[in-house]
Design a protein around this motif. Structure first.
Motif, mmCIF file in Angstrom:
data_model
loop_
_atom_site.group_PDB
_atom_site.id
_atom_site.type_symbol
_atom_site.label_atom_id
_atom_site.label_comp_id
_atom_site.label_asym_id
_atom_site.label_seq_id
_atom_site.Cartn_x
_atom_site.Cartn_y
_atom_site.Cartn_z
ATOM 1 N N ASN A 56 5.861 6.724 7.125
ATOM 2 C CA ASN A 56 5.284 6.683 5.765
ATOM 3 C C ASN A 56 3.988 7.484 5.691
ATOM 4 O O ASN A 56 3.154 7.264 4.831
ATOM 5 N N ASP A 91 2.511 8.714 -3.004
ATOM 6 C CA ASP A 91 2.375 7.312 -3.416
ATOM 7 C C ASP A 91 3.731 6.724 -3.799
ATOM 8 O O ASP A 91 4.050 5.591 -3.462
ATOM 9 N N ARG A 94 5.640 5.978 -0.645
ATOM 10 C CA ARG A 94 5.201 4.826 0.139
ATOM 11 C C ARG A 94 5.611 3.503 -0.502
ATOM 12 O O ARG A 94 5.766 2.504 0.191
ATOM 13 N N GLN A 95 5.776 3.519 -1.847
ATOM 14 C CA GLN A 95 6.261 2.296 -2.500
ATOM 15 C C GLN A 95 7.600 1.867 -1.960
ATOM 16 O O GLN A 95 7.941 0.701 -1.978
ATOM 17 N N PHE A 101 1.458 -4.750 9.257
ATOM 18 C CA PHE A 101 0.583 -4.288 10.325
ATOM 19 C C PHE A 101 0.315 -5.379 11.358
ATOM 20 O O PHE A 101 0.438 -6.568 11.076
ATOM 21 N N PHE A 107 -6.116 -8.336 1.805
ATOM 22 C CA PHE A 107 -7.383 -7.987 1.162
ATOM 23 C C PHE A 107 -8.247 -9.241 1.089
ATOM 24 O O PHE A 107 -7.927 -10.164 0.345
ATOM 25 N N HIS A 109 -11.043 -10.088 -0.202
ATOM 26 C CA HIS A 109 -11.794 -10.461 -1.404
ATOM 27 C C HIS A 109 -10.871 -10.961 -2.512
ATOM 28 O O HIS A 109 -11.325 -11.211 -3.620
ATOM 29 N N VAL A 123 0.799 -0.414 -9.615
ATOM 30 C CA VAL A 123 1.647 0.721 -9.259
ATOM 31 C C VAL A 123 2.942 0.711 -10.066
ATOM 32 O O VAL A 123 3.358 1.722 -10.606
ATOM 33 N N ARG A 167 4.104 -9.668 0.672
ATOM 34 C CA ARG A 167 3.341 -8.744 -0.168
ATOM 35 C C ARG A 167 4.039 -7.384 -0.197
ATOM 36 O O ARG A 167 4.136 -6.738 -1.246
ATOM 37 N N ALA B 162 -3.229 -0.432 4.325
ATOM 38 C CA ALA B 162 -2.396 -1.417 3.645
ATOM 39 C C ALA B 162 -2.244 -1.056 2.175
ATOM 40 O O ALA B 162 -1.145 -1.090 1.624
ATOM 41 N N ALA B 163 -3.370 -0.682 1.541
ATOM 42 C CA ALA B 163 -3.323 -0.349 0.117
ATOM 43 C C ALA B 163 -2.425 0.857 -0.136
ATOM 44 O O ALA B 163 -1.577 0.844 -1.026
ATOM 45 N N ARG B 164 -2.613 1.893 0.681
ATOM 46 C CA ARG B 164 -1.829 3.105 0.469
ATOM 47 C C ARG B 164 -0.359 2.878 0.759
ATOM 48 O O ARG B 164 0.512 3.436 0.105
ATOM 49 N N SER B 165 -0.057 2.033 1.751
ATOM 50 C CA SER B 165 1.357 1.827 2.058
ATOM 51 C C SER B 165 2.024 0.942 1.008
ATOM 52 O O SER B 165 3.242 0.884 0.929
ATOM 53 N N LEU B 166 1.219 0.276 0.183
ATOM 54 C CA LEU B 166 1.797 -0.452 -0.957
ATOM 55 C C LEU B 166 2.032 0.486 -2.147
ATOM 56 O O LEU B 166 2.536 0.067 -3.179
ATOM 57 N N GLY B 167 1.588 1.723 -1.988
ATOM 58 C CA GLY B 167 1.809 2.696 -3.050
ATOM 59 C C GLY B 167 0.597 2.930 -3.934
ATOM 60 O O GLY B 167 0.648 3.707 -4.878
ATOM 61 N N LEU B 168 -0.528 2.249 -3.649
ATOM 62 C CA LEU B 168 -1.736 2.488 -4.431
ATOM 63 C C LEU B 168 -2.253 3.890 -4.145
ATOM 64 O O LEU B 168 -2.214 4.351 -3.003
ATOM 65 N N SER B 169 -2.758 4.560 -5.197
ATOM 66 C CA SER B 169 -3.282 5.901 -5.011
ATOM 67 C C SER B 169 -4.664 5.804 -4.364
ATOM 68 O O SER B 169 -5.230 4.723 -4.229
ATOM 69 N N GLN B 170 -5.207 6.961 -4.004
ATOM 70 C CA GLN B 170 -6.524 6.996 -3.390
ATOM 71 C C GLN B 170 -7.575 6.379 -4.325
ATOM 72 O O GLN B 170 -8.429 5.612 -3.893
ATOM 73 N N GLN B 172 -7.037 4.215 -6.866
ATOM 74 C CA GLN B 172 -6.807 2.771 -6.999
ATOM 75 C C GLN B 172 -7.293 2.021 -5.773
ATOM 76 O O GLN B 172 -7.859 0.934 -5.878
ATOM 77 N N TYR B 176 -9.966 -0.911 -6.388
ATOM 78 C CA TYR B 176 -9.582 -2.317 -6.254
ATOM 79 C C TYR B 176 -9.836 -2.895 -4.868
ATOM 80 O O TYR B 176 -9.977 -4.093 -4.707
ATOM 81 N N ILE B 177 -9.845 -2.042 -3.844
ATOM 82 C CA ILE B 177 -9.923 -2.563 -2.481
ATOM 83 C C ILE B 177 -11.265 -2.249 -1.822
ATOM 84 O O ILE B 177 -11.975 -3.138 -1.371
ATOM 85 N N PRO B 180 -15.075 -2.937 -4.213
ATOM 86 C CA PRO B 180 -15.496 -4.340 -4.369
ATOM 87 C C PRO B 180 -16.024 -4.941 -3.064
ATOM 88 O O PRO B 180 -17.013 -5.681 -3.076
#
Lengths: 258, 261
Positions: A56, A91, A94-95, A101, A107, A109, A123, A167, B162-170, B172, B176-177, B180
């Motif tokens: 990926n 992007d 990767r979806q 991992f 996350f 927070h 997304v 997730r 993790a964020a990018r592998s969920l499909g979030l863009s740079q 985003q 969001y990650i 904050p």
């Protein structure tokens, strides 16, 4: 090797550093078919994580090709059916590949529920109610619905990893990549995570797992890959690999881990 | 012999209390605006420094379109003009005196750019106050940039993966990650910068900003009394800075306790 219904075709994949003096991946060729549970084993430093992370593009390969959905994703641009040059939608790609991992990477927070709905909402554009409904159903499946409002820090390692798995599932990926999902867990928590993975495999999810859990490889995997020094040295059914290993490196490895 | 401090001088400067009061207000406003400008500027600079903008990237690709492993072209292809500009800005601002920067902004930039001369709240001269805020804000931005950069870099790389592998863009991922989490970590450092600015802003009296120091000067000019107005200024600065930094330390402790839940 590459058949028409294979989901991912990997050809001569290379990842070199420092002018080729370090070869993390040195010409790996294989293909992942729909419904495969592919388990990658090998000593540490063998390149198995690099291989998985290349799929990926968390690692950028320096050579070879990975065909996913008919597109070579190692190239930044490609020609579409009408011959137009298009930029690779990394992007979007990767979806379709869920990733789990070693260190969970929840996350910290956000609550568990927020962790679950973020990507589906941002997304995929689901509205909150829809995303939460789906997230709760997934959490229910792994027995963590009652922890939806907890923060990751309040969960055990096994619980965190189960959340990390669902997730990724919330994005409805075509394939799930597992990068040593049980290596950072206390021994008594390994079982609960493997159980979730086994159930996924039974449901027909395509999976690629890098793991040290030989029991899992033997019981759940339908194909086992043995890697060492960045090369794919042997590939076969669990029976072939564990009962009739051919390559001396594989025999040596198995004698140490079994 | 005259003593160092003469108590009898204090009644003599009492009629100028209003000046100190106004000066205190100016100092606080100046510091608040400075930190706000500094914060926004620092965020932009830090993102520029950490950006992955490489317009010459194509030079680093070989004939098959793969990344070259090394060589001059690979090095050139990694050149990031945004990062270069931001780094240059930060290093220049941090390696020159604030007073020089203030003079360049006031006598240089704002003689070319005409500012409207009106008075905020009836006594703050805008054409002095504004250049002061701009100069201090630019300076503070350089320092805050480094704080922000380290805050962003302190977030574990696994979060981005993790964020990018969920499909979030740079973008985003940042929104969001990363930000904050990073901002929460550096909030005390930003508040500390506010305290530093309260003290540093004293230098703006040199361009005629009517802060606490300029009140001292006005009293000195009118009465030829020097030490006592300075003591009043010292007391005001201390009363502004000391409680603020104690308050920050308190919130810092409370926040870190929350992490260990």
């Amino acid at each position: 090797m590459a058949t028409r219904d294979s989901l991912i075709q990997v050809t001569d994949l290379k990842k070199h550093y420092r002018m080729g003096t370090i070869k993390a991946l040195d010409g790996v060729t294989t293909d992942v078919n729909k419904g495969d549970v592919m388990v990658v084993i090998g000593p540490s430093g063998s390149g198995k994580s690099t291989f998985l992370r290349s799929l990926n593009l968390l690692e950028e390969p320096t050579g070879g090709a990975i065909i996913f959905d008919g597109v070579d994703i190692t190239k930044k641009k490609y020609k579409d059916a009408s011959g137009k040059t298009v930029k690779l939608d990394i992007d979007g790609l990767r979806q379709k590949m869920g990733m789990v991992f070693q260190h969970f990477n929840l996350f910290p927070h956000m609550t568990i529920l927020e962790n679950m709905v973020l990507a589906p909402m941002k997304v995929k554009g689901l509205d909150r109610a829809e995303a939460e409904k789906k997230a709760m159903a997934l959490l229910e499946r792994v027995g963590l619905a009652d922890r939806a409002d907890a923060y990751p820090i309040q969960l055990s390692g096994g619980q965190k990893q189960r959340v990390a798995i669902v997730r990724a599932l919330a994005m409805e990926p075509e394939v799930m990549l597992f990068d040593e999902p049980t290596s950072a867990l206390d021994p008594e928590m390994v079982g609960e995570v493997l159980d979730v993975m086994k159930e996924l495999a039974r449901e027909g999810m395509t999976m690629v797992c890098v793991t040290h859990e030989m029991g899992f490889a033997r019981e759940v995997g339908n194909r086992v890959l043995f890697m060492a020094d960045g090369k794919l040295l042997e590939e076969g059914t669990p029976e072939q690999i564990f009962e009739h290993p051919q390559h001396p490196r594989l025999r040596d490895f198995l004698s140490k881990v079994l | 012999m005259d003593s160092f401090i003469q108590l009898s001088n204090f009644p003599k400067i009492a009629p100028y209390a209003k000046l100190f009061e106004q000066g205190m207000l100016v100092t606080v406003l100046l510091s608040l605006f400075t930190v706000m400008i500094g914060f926004v500027l620092a965020l932009v600079l830090a993102l520029m420094r950490l950006s992955n903008f490489r317009p010459l990237r194509f030079l680093g690709l070989d004939r098959d379109g793969h990344q070259r492993e090394g060589g001059v072209l690979a090095v050139i292809s990694r050149f990031n003009p945004l990062s270069f500009l931001a780094t240059a800005y930060v290093e220049i601002l941090r390696s020159t005196p604030v007073i020089v920067q203030i003079f360049i902004i006031y006598y240089g930039v704002f003689t070319l750019v005409e500012l409207p001369s009106f008075q905020l709240f009836g006594f703050i001269k805008f054409d002095r106050f504004f250049p002061g805020v701009v100069a201090l804000g630019m300076n503070s931005g350089a320092y805050l940039c480094e704080i922000m950069r380290s805050g962003i870099q302190s977030i574990d790389g696994g979060q981005t993966e993790a964020a990018r592998s969920l499909g979030l863009s740079q973008v985003q991922n940042l929104r969001y990650i990363i930000l904050p989490q990073a901002l929460k970590n550096i909030l005390p450092a930003i508040a500390n910068e506010f305290v530093v600015i309260i003290k540093e802003s004293a230098i703006t009296y040199t361009i005629g900003v009517q802060d606490i120091m300029s009140a001292v000067n006005a009293v000195k000019g009118a009465t030829f009394i020097i030490i006592e107005p300075l003591l009043v200024a010292t007391a005001i600065y201390f009363c502004l800075c000391f409680p603020t930094s104690k308050l920050i330390a308190y919130f810092e402790r409370r926040m870190s306790r929350g992490d260990k839940r």
